[in-house]
Design a protein around this motif. Structure first.
Motif, PDB file in Angstrom:
ATOM      1  N   ILE A 336       0.836  -1.203   0.000  1.00  0.00           N
ATOM      2  CA  ILE A 336       0.000   0.000   0.000  1.00  0.00           C
ATOM      3  C   ILE A 336       0.868   1.248   0.000  1.00  0.00           C
ATOM      4  O   ILE A 336       0.608   2.210  -0.742  1.00  0.00           O
ATOM      5  CB  ILE A 336      -0.964  -0.020   1.204  1.00  0.00           C
ATOM      6  CG1 ILE A 336      -2.003  -1.134   1.011  1.00  0.00           C
ATOM      7  CG2 ILE A 336      -1.666   1.329   1.364  1.00  0.00           C
ATOM      8  CD1 ILE A 336      -2.874  -1.388   2.215  1.00  0.00           C
ATOM      9  N   CYS A 340       0.421   3.800  -3.247  1.00  0.00           N
ATOM     10  CA  CYS A 340      -0.654   4.761  -2.978  1.00  0.00           C
ATOM     11  C   CYS A 340      -0.532   6.038  -3.806  1.00  0.00           C
ATOM     12  O   CYS A 340      -1.542   6.714  -4.057  1.00  0.00           O
ATOM     13  CB  CYS A 340      -0.765   5.067  -1.493  1.00  0.00           C
ATOM     14  SG  CYS A 340       0.667   5.864  -0.795  1.00  0.00           S
ATOM     15  N   PHE A 346      -6.064   3.741  -2.572  1.00  0.00           N
ATOM     16  CA  PHE A 346      -5.536   3.068  -1.390  1.00  0.00           C
ATOM     17  C   PHE A 346      -5.561   3.957  -0.139  1.00  0.00           C
ATOM     18  O   PHE A 346      -5.517   3.450   0.982  1.00  0.00           O
ATOM     19  CB  PHE A 346      -4.087   2.625  -1.629  1.00  0.00           C
ATOM     20  CG  PHE A 346      -3.954   1.335  -2.383  1.00  0.00           C
ATOM     21  CD1 PHE A 346      -4.813   0.275  -2.142  1.00  0.00           C
ATOM     22  CD2 PHE A 346      -2.958   1.173  -3.327  1.00  0.00           C
ATOM     23  CE1 PHE A 346      -4.683  -0.921  -2.829  1.00  0.00           C
ATOM     24  CE2 PHE A 346      -2.815  -0.024  -4.018  1.00  0.00           C
ATOM     25  CZ  PHE A 346      -3.685  -1.069  -3.763  1.00  0.00           C
ATOM     26  N   LYS A 350      -5.824   1.204   4.373  1.00  0.00           N
ATOM     27  CA  LYS A 350      -4.847   0.260   4.928  1.00  0.00           C
ATOM     28  C   LYS A 350      -5.443  -0.633   6.006  1.00  0.00           C
ATOM     29  O   LYS A 350      -5.272  -1.864   5.975  1.00  0.00           O
ATOM     30  CB  LYS A 350      -3.635   1.025   5.474  1.00  0.00           C
ATOM     31  CG  LYS A 350      -2.522   0.118   5.985  1.00  0.00           C
ATOM     32  CD  LYS A 350      -1.296   0.901   6.428  1.00  0.00           C
ATOM     33  CE  LYS A 350      -0.486   1.425   5.265  1.00  0.00           C
ATOM     34  NZ  LYS A 350       0.811   1.983   5.700  1.00  0.00           N
TER      35      LYS A 350
END
Length: 602
Positions: A336, A340, A346, A350
């Motif tokens: 992530i 991102c 994203f 998380k």
């Protein structure tokens, strides 16, 4: 070159050629019953390649996330991936072969772009067949840019032809561009398309210049299109002289996280390396599915089943290399953070992604315990078999009922001096898959992609349903997916509990009320900001281009959509909700049918 650099260069190059940058779309395709995930960069653009006007114009460029699971058993080697990124540039009735080939050559060989030595490039073009001429035009353009005749190969339809997506529709020859890795030729007939590894395909330019009719003839199109695709991971591996896509910058930090969890070093043992590659690929795929703007969660059907299978396969290979318990949250965290910037969806996801991964891991670990307990129950009878062979049907029942992998069944069998009838297991699995496919084919026969009258009616009905659900259940309701066949619509939406009978009746009544009002359906193109100001229903992520199509159903519903739709609601007919059920955690599913209605106008 890093993945970020390749994406940036590709977008910048085509923007310099007058292309509008558009955002890639969700991994979960809208109203396409033929696939569970977006499998190619061109898939979200099919309506525009088929004739619809795109709000951003006729020259487009993007990068698209894709998932393919057809070769999932091959993941673990140096090349196969389930998730990958695809770069693409598009001409919708604008430029054609001359410009497409010229720009491909310039981007590949230009000093400020990829700076590949021209002598490293070979190309393939369509060799022709009865009724369709050999693509001498594409070959001529390649020669004009310095690709000699001896590095231009003519290959058949199986290699150099695309489409149509269905039985009829736009299609055409393609030209594929290959990079010579420098490996020795495997023989006198070694050429692009050979599997020996000397030539690596890095770009595919599809020239949609024909329409295949119902009688099988190919009619030249007046509006010709170009659709191209370049794989990010494969290209940066090739540019870096790497042996594997797993050596690229996108995988190195993921593999490092897995190494620390396993206490093992990548590169020391090929069997361990294979498991590490499987974990790295599968956790990346799972993170992108869970982090998608239309995320699905693990389940026993459809895309959720594929996600569950991917997660569980990663867990199994974690156990194989000594990782105990739930562990995927750590590499997910790395993924992530890494992606991102390129994929803003994203941001803020998380904790959700990690929670879903950990919950599924724990569920699977519990499943393994139950499977082991069931195996222990069966063992006394199994040991009576004089051949000491566990039948394939028994092994498959453990797998199908308890999710117990065949490899673990083999391990337990070995501990007791037995073997598993793997061929029998494979036969049972194949029979199960064929049954599933036949059921799926019946359920998904002729989806919205055919723009049939009944599918069009169902599609407009989903807009009314979406708004009615928000009216009854509250504004937090949001679409999570839909699927349309000629027999029914299926609509997934975010909601935390089962609907009551009264709520279902209210929604159904509201939809039928709007149909009875015979509301006009209209479409306007506008900017995303204008759509927001109008209160149009949509996800409103950066996945929209600068301009969007907004469909209004009278004064009742307003939604960003690409169509198609009825002209007025009385054409839909009577609407009936047939089922409301859970789809996955926090997502409900409605099935509904329509009947009657006025015919669509020509």
């Amino acid at each position: 070159m890093t993945a970020d650099e390749l994406r940036s260069k590709f977008i910048a190059f085509f923007k310099s050629k007058g292309h509008a940058e558009i955002s890639g779309q969700s991994l979960i395709p809208d109203n396409d019953p033929t696939v569970l995930f977006t499998t190619a960069g061109m898939q979200p653009l099919v309506p525009y390649l088929s004739g619809q006007e795109h709000p951003a114009g006729t020259r487009l460029v993007d990068y698209q996330k894709c998932v393919r699971t057809g070769d999932i058993e091959s993941v673990g080697d140096a090349a196969h991936l389930t998730f990958f990124e695809m770069l693409g540039n598009w001409s919708l009735g604008d430029y054609f072969k001359k410009e497409s080939i010229a720009w491909s050559y310039e981007f590949l060989t230009g000093k400020e772009w990829l700076s590949i030595a021209p002598e490293k490039l070979s190309v393939t073009v369509f060799e022709g067949e009865e009724g369709i001429p050999r693509d001498e035009e594409a070959a001529r353009f390649w020669q004009s840019h310095g690709i000699p005749k001896e590095r231009i190969y003519y290959l058949p339809r199986s290699d150099n032809w695309w489409g149509p997506a269905g039985l009829t529709g736009p299609c055409g020859p393609d030209t594929e561009i290959f990079y010579d890795t420098g490996k020795p030729a495997c023989g006198s007939n070694c050429k692009p398309g050979c599997s020996c590894g000397k030539y690596v395909e890095i770009w595919n330019n599809v020239f949609m210049q024909y329409n295949k009719t119902a009688d099988g003839t190919f009619v030249p199109l007046s509006r010709k299109c170009v659709d191209t695709g370049m794989g990010v991971e494969r290209t940066i591996a090739m540019l870096g002289g790497m042996k594997s896509v797993y050596e690229t910058d996108v995988f190195v930090p993921i593999i490092s996280a897995i190494e620390s969890l396993a206490g093992k070093k990548y590169g020391d043992d090929e069997s361990v390396d294979s498991s590490i590659r499987i974990i790295a690929d599968h956790v990346r795929t799972a993170v992108f599915i869970l982090g998608d703007e239309k995320a699905v969660t693990p389940s026993n059907v459809g895309a959720g089943y594929i996600l569950r299978r991917i997660i569980r396969r990663a867990v199994r290979h974690g156990r194989k290399i000594g990782i105990e318990g739930a562990f995927l949250a750590k590499p997910a965290d790395v993924i992530i953070d890494e992606y991102c910037a390129a994929y803003p969806e994203f941001v803020g996801k998380k904790s959700f992604v990690q929670e879903q991964l950990t919950a599924e891991e724990n569920k699977f670990l519990d499943t393994l315990k139950k499977g082991e307990a069931e195996f222990a129950k069966l063992l006394p009878n199994l040991l009576k078999n004089p051949q000491k062979v566990i039948p394939g049907r028994v092994a498959f029942r453990l797998y199908d009922t308890f999710g117990f992998p065949i490899e673990l069944a083999e391990e337990l069998a070995s501990e007791h001096g037995m073997t598993v009838d793997v061929a029998g297991f494979a036969a049972e699995e194949k029979k199960h898959q064929e049954e599933s496919r036949s059921l799926s084919a019946g359920a998904f026969k002729s989806g919205l992609g055919d723009h049939s009258e009944i599918s069009t009616k169902y599609h407009t009905a989903t807009h009314l349903l979406h708004q009615a659900l928000a009216d009854v259940l509250g504004p937090e309701v949001a679409q999570k997916g839909s699927n349309i066949t000629p027999e029914r619509l299926r609509f997934d939406f975010s909601f935390s509990r089962a609907m009551t009978k009264d709520e279902i009746k209210k929604v159904e009544d509201i939809v039928n009320e709007q149909i009875a009002r015979d509301l006009p359906v209209s479409m306007k193109e506008m900017t995303v900001e204008e759509a927001k100001q109008l209160g149009a229903r949509a996800l409103f992520t950066d996945k929209y281009g600068e301009r969007v199509k907004v469909y209004s159903i009278g004064d009742y519903s307003r939604e960003v959509c690409a169509g198609p739709h009825v002209q007025h609601t009385a054409q839909i007919g009577a609407f009936k909700i047939t089922k409301e059920q859970s789809s996955s955690a926090g997502v409900r599913r409605i099935r509904a049918e329509i009947s009657g209605g006025l015919p669509l106008e020509a």
